[in-house]
Design a protein around this motif. Structure first.
Motif, PDB file in Angstrom:
ATOM      1  N   ALA A  67       0.828  -1.205   0.000  1.00 56.33           N
ATOM      2  CA  ALA A  67       0.000   0.000   0.000  1.00 56.33           C
ATOM      3  C   ALA A  67       0.866   1.260   0.000  1.00 56.33           C
ATOM      4  CB  ALA A  67      -0.920   0.000   1.225  1.00 56.33           C
ATOM      5  N   LEU A  68       1.949   1.230   0.752  1.00 58.33           N
ATOM      6  CA  LEU A  68       2.850   2.377   0.801  1.00 58.33           C
ATOM      7  C   LEU A  68       3.492   2.644  -0.552  1.00 58.33           C
ATOM      8  CD1 LEU A  68       4.470   4.520   2.363  1.00 58.33           C
ATOM      9  CD2 LEU A  68       6.061   2.720   3.035  1.00 58.33           C
ATOM     10  N   ALA A  69       4.068   1.619  -1.158  1.00 56.45           N
ATOM     11  CA  ALA A  69       4.754   1.807  -2.435  1.00 56.45           C
ATOM     12  C   ALA A  69       3.797   2.228  -3.537  1.00 56.45           C
ATOM     13  CB  ALA A  69       5.472   0.515  -2.825  1.00 56.45           C
ATOM     14  N   ALA A  70       2.582   1.654  -3.539  1.00 56.38           N
ATOM     15  CA  ALA A  70       1.622   1.945  -4.605  1.00 56.38           C
ATOM     16  C   ALA A  70       1.093   3.366  -4.530  1.00 56.38           C
ATOM     17  CB  ALA A  70       0.464   0.956  -4.537  1.00 56.38           C
ATOM     18  N   GLY A  71       1.049   3.951  -3.332  1.00 56.69           N
ATOM     19  CA  GLY A  71       0.406   5.253  -3.192  1.00 56.69           C
ATOM     20  C   GLY A  71       1.317   6.457  -3.197  1.00 56.69           C
ATOM     21  N   LEU A  72       2.633   6.274  -3.128  1.00 55.14           N
ATOM     22  CA  LEU A  72       3.536   7.400  -2.902  1.00 55.14           C
ATOM     23  C   LEU A  72       3.526   8.430  -4.036  1.00 55.14           C
ATOM     24  CD1 LEU A  72       6.528   5.511  -1.286  1.00 55.14           C
ATOM     25  CD2 LEU A  72       5.274   7.404  -0.241  1.00 55.14           C
ATOM     26  N   ILE A  73       3.625   7.988  -5.278  1.00 53.76           N
ATOM     27  CA  ILE A  73       3.698   8.937  -6.391  1.00 53.76           C
ATOM     28  C   ILE A  73       2.403   9.730  -6.513  1.00 53.76           C
ATOM     29  CG2 ILE A  73       3.854   9.132  -8.913  1.00 53.76           C
ATOM     30  CD1 ILE A  73       5.899   6.918  -8.882  1.00 53.76           C
ATOM     31  N   THR A  74       1.268   9.032  -6.444  1.00 52.41           N
ATOM     32  CA  THR A  74      -0.014   9.724  -6.529  1.00 52.41           C
ATOM     33  C   THR A  74      -0.195  10.680  -5.359  1.00 52.41           C
ATOM     34  OG1 THR A  74      -1.004   7.839  -7.679  1.00 52.41           O
ATOM     35  CG2 THR A  74      -2.511   9.394  -6.638  1.00 52.41           C
ATOM     36  N   GLN A 104      -6.439  -2.765  18.358  1.00 43.79           N
ATOM     37  CA  GLN A 104      -7.666  -3.376  18.856  1.00 43.79           C
ATOM     38  C   GLN A 104      -8.107  -4.571  18.015  1.00 43.79           C
ATOM     39  OE1 GLN A 104      -9.177  -2.363  21.667  1.00 43.79           O
ATOM     40  NE2 GLN A 104      -7.626  -0.785  21.972  1.00 43.79           N
ATOM     41  N   ALA A 105      -7.274  -4.996  17.066  1.00 44.04           N
ATOM     42  CA  ALA A 105      -7.680  -6.010  16.088  1.00 44.04           C
ATOM     43  C   ALA A 105      -8.151  -7.306  16.769  1.00 44.04           C
ATOM     44  CB  ALA A 105      -6.525  -6.313  15.147  1.00 44.04           C
ATOM     45  N   PRO A 106      -9.384  -7.765  16.459  1.00 41.87           N
ATOM     46  CA  PRO A 106      -9.871  -9.014  17.051  1.00 41.87           C
ATOM     47  C   PRO A 106      -9.458 -10.256  16.272  1.00 41.87           C
ATOM     48  CG  PRO A 106     -11.627  -7.962  15.804  1.00 41.87           C
ATOM     49  CD  PRO A 106     -10.436  -7.050  15.708  1.00 41.87           C
ATOM     50  N   THR A 107      -9.126 -10.076  14.987  1.00 42.74           N
ATOM     51  CA  THR A 107      -8.759 -11.213  14.142  1.00 42.74           C
ATOM     52  C   THR A 107      -7.567 -10.842  13.267  1.00 42.74           C
ATOM     53  OG1 THR A 107     -10.192 -10.560  12.294  1.00 42.74           O
ATOM     54  CG2 THR A 107     -11.179 -11.938  14.029  1.00 42.74           C
ATOM     55  N   ALA A 108      -6.936 -11.856  12.702  1.00 45.84           N
ATOM     56  CA  ALA A 108      -5.799 -11.608  11.815  1.00 45.84           C
ATOM     57  C   ALA A 108      -6.233 -10.871  10.556  1.00 45.84           C
ATOM     58  CB  ALA A 108      -5.134 -12.936  11.449  1.00 45.84           C
ATOM     59  N   GLY A 109      -7.408 -11.220  10.018  1.00 43.90           N
ATOM     60  CA  GLY A 109      -7.897 -10.543   8.825  1.00 43.90           C
ATOM     61  C   GLY A 109      -8.132  -9.062   9.066  1.00 43.90           C
ATOM     62  N   PHE A 110      -8.702  -8.724  10.221  1.00 40.82           N
ATOM     63  CA  PHE A 110      -8.913  -7.320  10.578  1.00 40.82           C
ATOM     64  C   PHE A 110      -7.583  -6.593  10.685  1.00 40.82           C
ATOM     65  CE2 PHE A 110      -9.540  -3.741  13.379  1.00 40.82           C
ATOM     66  CZ  PHE A 110     -10.819  -3.270  13.081  1.00 40.82           C
ATOM     67  N   LEU A 111      -6.594  -7.233  11.299  1.00 38.67           N
ATOM     68  CA  LEU A 111      -5.278  -6.613  11.460  1.00 38.67           C
ATOM     69  C   LEU A 111      -4.620  -6.363  10.104  1.00 38.67           C
ATOM     70  CD1 LEU A 111      -3.008  -5.614  13.269  1.00 38.67           C
ATOM     71  CD2 LEU A 111      -2.213  -7.965  13.499  1.00 38.67           C
ATOM     72  N   ILE A 112      -4.772  -7.288   9.174  1.00 37.44           N
ATOM     73  CA  ILE A 112      -4.201  -7.095   7.833  1.00 37.44           C
ATOM     74  C   ILE A 112      -4.831  -5.884   7.168  1.00 37.44           C
ATOM     75  CG2 ILE A 112      -4.096  -8.085   5.513  1.00 37.44           C
ATOM     76  CD1 ILE A 112      -3.872 -10.850   6.896  1.00 37.44           C
ATOM     77  N   GLY A 113      -6.173  -5.751   7.257  1.00 38.68           N
ATOM     78  CA  GLY A 113      -6.843  -4.588   6.676  1.00 38.68           C
ATOM     79  C   GLY A 113      -6.374  -3.287   7.299  1.00 38.68           C
ATOM     80  N   ALA A 114      -6.189  -3.290   8.620  1.00 37.78           N
ATOM     81  CA  ALA A 114      -5.714  -2.084   9.296  1.00 37.78           C
ATOM     82  C   ALA A 114      -4.282  -1.756   8.898  1.00 37.78           C
ATOM     83  CB  ALA A 114      -5.818  -2.265  10.817  1.00 37.78           C
ATOM     84  N   ARG A 115      -3.461  -2.788   8.667  1.00 37.17           N
ATOM     85  CA  ARG A 115      -2.085  -2.552   8.216  1.00 37.17           C
ATOM     86  C   ARG A 115      -2.066  -1.931   6.819  1.00 37.17           C
ATOM     87  NH1 ARG A 115       2.679  -2.099  10.296  1.00 37.17           N
ATOM     88  NH2 ARG A 115       3.710  -3.505   8.851  1.00 37.17           N
ATOM     89  N   VAL A 116      -2.964  -2.366   5.944  1.00 38.69           N
ATOM     90  CA  VAL A 116      -3.063  -1.750   4.618  1.00 38.69           C
ATOM     91  C   VAL A 116      -3.448  -0.279   4.759  1.00 38.69           C
ATOM     92  CG1 VAL A 116      -4.365  -1.744   2.453  1.00 38.69           C
ATOM     93  CG2 VAL A 116      -3.586  -3.909   3.423  1.00 38.69           C
ATOM     94  N   ALA A 117      -4.402   0.016   5.655  1.00 39.13           N
ATOM     95  CA  ALA A 117      -4.792   1.406   5.887  1.00 39.13           C
ATOM     96  C   ALA A 117      -3.619   2.218   6.439  1.00 39.13           C
ATOM     97  CB  ALA A 117      -5.976   1.463   6.855  1.00 39.13           C
ATOM     98  N   GLN A 118      -2.818   1.614   7.318  1.00 43.30           N
ATOM     99  CA  GLN A 118      -1.608   2.293   7.795  1.00 43.30           C
ATOM    100  C   GLN A 118      -0.690   2.648   6.633  1.00 43.30           C
ATOM    101  OE1 GLN A 118       0.215  -0.350  10.790  1.00 43.30           O
ATOM    102  NE2 GLN A 118       0.166   1.380  12.185  1.00 43.30           N
ATOM    103  N   GLY A 119      -0.497   1.706   5.723  1.00 43.35           N
ATOM    104  CA  GLY A 119       0.359   1.956   4.570  1.00 43.35           C
ATOM    105  C   GLY A 119      -0.150   3.086   3.702  1.00 43.35           C
ATOM    106  N   LEU A 120      -1.465   3.162   3.503  1.00 50.52           N
ATOM    107  CA  LEU A 120      -2.044   4.250   2.712  1.00 50.52           C
ATOM    108  C   LEU A 120      -1.853   5.595   3.413  1.00 50.52           C
ATOM    109  CD1 LEU A 120      -5.356   2.538   1.523  1.00 50.52           C
ATOM    110  CD2 LEU A 120      -3.325   3.047   0.145  1.00 50.52           C
TER     111      LEU A 120
END
Length: 466
Positions: A67-74, A104-120
């Motif tokens: 997410a970080l690499a994909a969003g930097l130029i834009t 606060q992530a209750p599941t691994a899937g939730f944590l992955i989504g939050a990590r993507v949001a962190q990258g953005l």
């Protein structure tokens, strides 16, 4: 598809920004860089607590980086068009909220989504930091500000493992691994409160536009590069990884061709007519290939090869940080005397440090006192400081203020892509030589020595101006 017009440009503040401005900006760059590295320390505890599968664990790291690499130029172009302070604040807000969600992530899937949001969020704020520095500081203050940027970014990488180990060991309020994310929340809130007061606004000239076609092409192209490089080695380089890399070449070629004829290009082709920018971005890419990959193999050597805990391993990183701090504190003065060659001297210092480390690790084997690697770490850290602190100023020298954030986005993208390529390359070398961990560590360091030699050679293409 029509291009999106930016609002009329707001006037730039004429008051000279103080060091409070820089502190706010560097807080953002430090916590986002730290989060890129710190998660590695928490993986075992996270996997156990959330019952994460090996694939999910991989995505905890890959999701942020992609997410970080994909969003930097834009994101850099958005800062040029809609205001760099505004994009910095939005990015910091997204990153802070995502950090709270991670904690606060209750599941691994939730944590992955939050990590993507962190990258953005990180992608939105990171190019604005360099752009604001490049726009509002001048002369000696500009050189010092760029030096401070390099120090903050380096500290986030060098001390990520130590900070993570300390937080997990402290187990504040019984939160365990969650503290490595939750610590970002109060820091982010305080920084956000100070942004309107301390950070000046700036943007490109009125009438500039955002190119949606270019945005889609470059974002897809970067994802197609970074994702297979991050996932390829651990999955044994299946056919889809090579298909992605082939698609990336097609997408990025199409992007480059489109930018040459676009009325409002996402990345102005004129940027690459500046030798300082083109050669400097290449130097940044090569240097980034050595940094993340070195932290990876050093951590593997210390924890899996020598049996140290995350905290003990983090403490071994301290001499590296000491060398980095001492050299980066003097980097501005050294750059004033040596100009571009300060980067070459730093890369040579890293190569010497890696050589000492390789010889020491081979001599120690699996049983000698691990403290003997400290001299090599100090030398390598000193070399890193002489490269990272002055390099952004050398790369962005001569970039027009209207393209400052877009240029910073390209530079940050080169750094992130370089990190992904370096980790992929050293993974092949390290695990291919894994008869013993000391032998694999030394083999990986040989690759880094070669890359640093290439950095020294490429520095000579930078302009001679100091």
């Amino acid at each position: 598809m029509t291009a999106i017009k930016a609002p009329a440009a707001a006037p730039v503040r004429v008051a000279a920004p103080g060091w409070g401005t820089l502190l706010v900006l560097l807080t953002g760059i430090f916590i986002t860089t730290l989060d890129f590295f710190i998660v590695n320390v928490a993986i075992p505890a996270t996997q156990q607590d959330l019952n994460a599968t090996p694939s999910q664990v991989q995505f905890l790291v890959a999701g942020f980086g992609v997410a970080l690499a994909a969003g930097l130029i834009t994101a850099g172009r958005l800062g040029d068009l809609y205001g760099r302070r505004r994009m910095f604040a939005i990015g910091l807000t997204v990153f802070t909220l995502a950090s709270a969600a991670c904690g606060q992530a209750p599941t691994a899937g939730f944590l992955i989504g939050a990590r993507v949001a962190q990258g953005l969020g990180a992608a939105l704020l990171m190019p604005q930091v360099l752009a604001i520095i490049n726009t509002v500081y001048t002369g000696e203050h500009r050189a010092k500000a760029f030096n401070a940027y390099g120090v903050a970014m380096g500290f986030g990488g060098v001390f990520g493992q130590l900070i993570g180990g300390v937080l997990i060991r402290a187990d504040i309020a019984g939160l365990g691994w969650r503290t490595i994310f939750l610590i970002n929340v109060p820091v982010g809130v305080v920084a956000l409160a100070l942004v309107p007061r301390l950070v000046p606004e700036s943007r490109a000239a009125a009438g500039a536009r955002l190119d949606p076609v270019g945005t889609v092409l470059v974002s897809l192209g970067l994802v197609a590069i970074v994702f297979p490089l991050v996932q390829g080695r651990v999955q044994g380089w299946p056919a889809w990884t090579w298909a992605c890399l082939g698609a990336a070449a097609v997408l990025l070629t199409a992007f480059a061709l489109y930018q040459r004829r676009a009325a409002a290009p996402l990345v102005a082709p004129a940027l690459f007519r500046h030798r300082s920018f083109t050669a400097g971005a290449a130097v940044s890419l090569l240097h980034s290939m050595t940094m993340g990959s070195f932290f990876l193999v050093l951590a593997l050597y210390l924890q899996q090869g020598r049996g140290l805990s995350a905290l003990q391993s983090g403490l071994i990183f301290l001499p590296l940080g000491l060398g980095y701090f001492l050299s980066s504190a003097r980097a501005t003065a050294v750059a004033a005397r040596l100009g571009r060659q300060v980067v070459a001297v730093g890369a040579l210092g890293m190569a010497v440090g890696y050589t000492v480390l390789a010889l020491t690790a081979s001599e120690l084997g699996g049983h000698g006192a691990v403290g003997w690697i400290i001299p090599g770490l100090v030398v390598a850290g000193a070399g890193m400081g002489l490269v990272m602190a002055p390099l952004p100023a050398l790369v962005l020298n001569g970039v027009a203020p209207g393209h400052a954030a877009a240029a910073s986005g390209v530079l940050s993208t080169a750094q992130q892509a370089g990190g992904a390529v370096g980790v992929a390359l050293i993974g092949v070398v390290f695990y291919g030589a894994l008869g013993t961990f000391p032998h694999a560590f030394a083999a990986g360091l040989v690759l880094l020595i070669v890359l640093d030699a290439l950095v020294v050679a490429l520095v000579q293409a930078l302009p001679r101006a100091r």
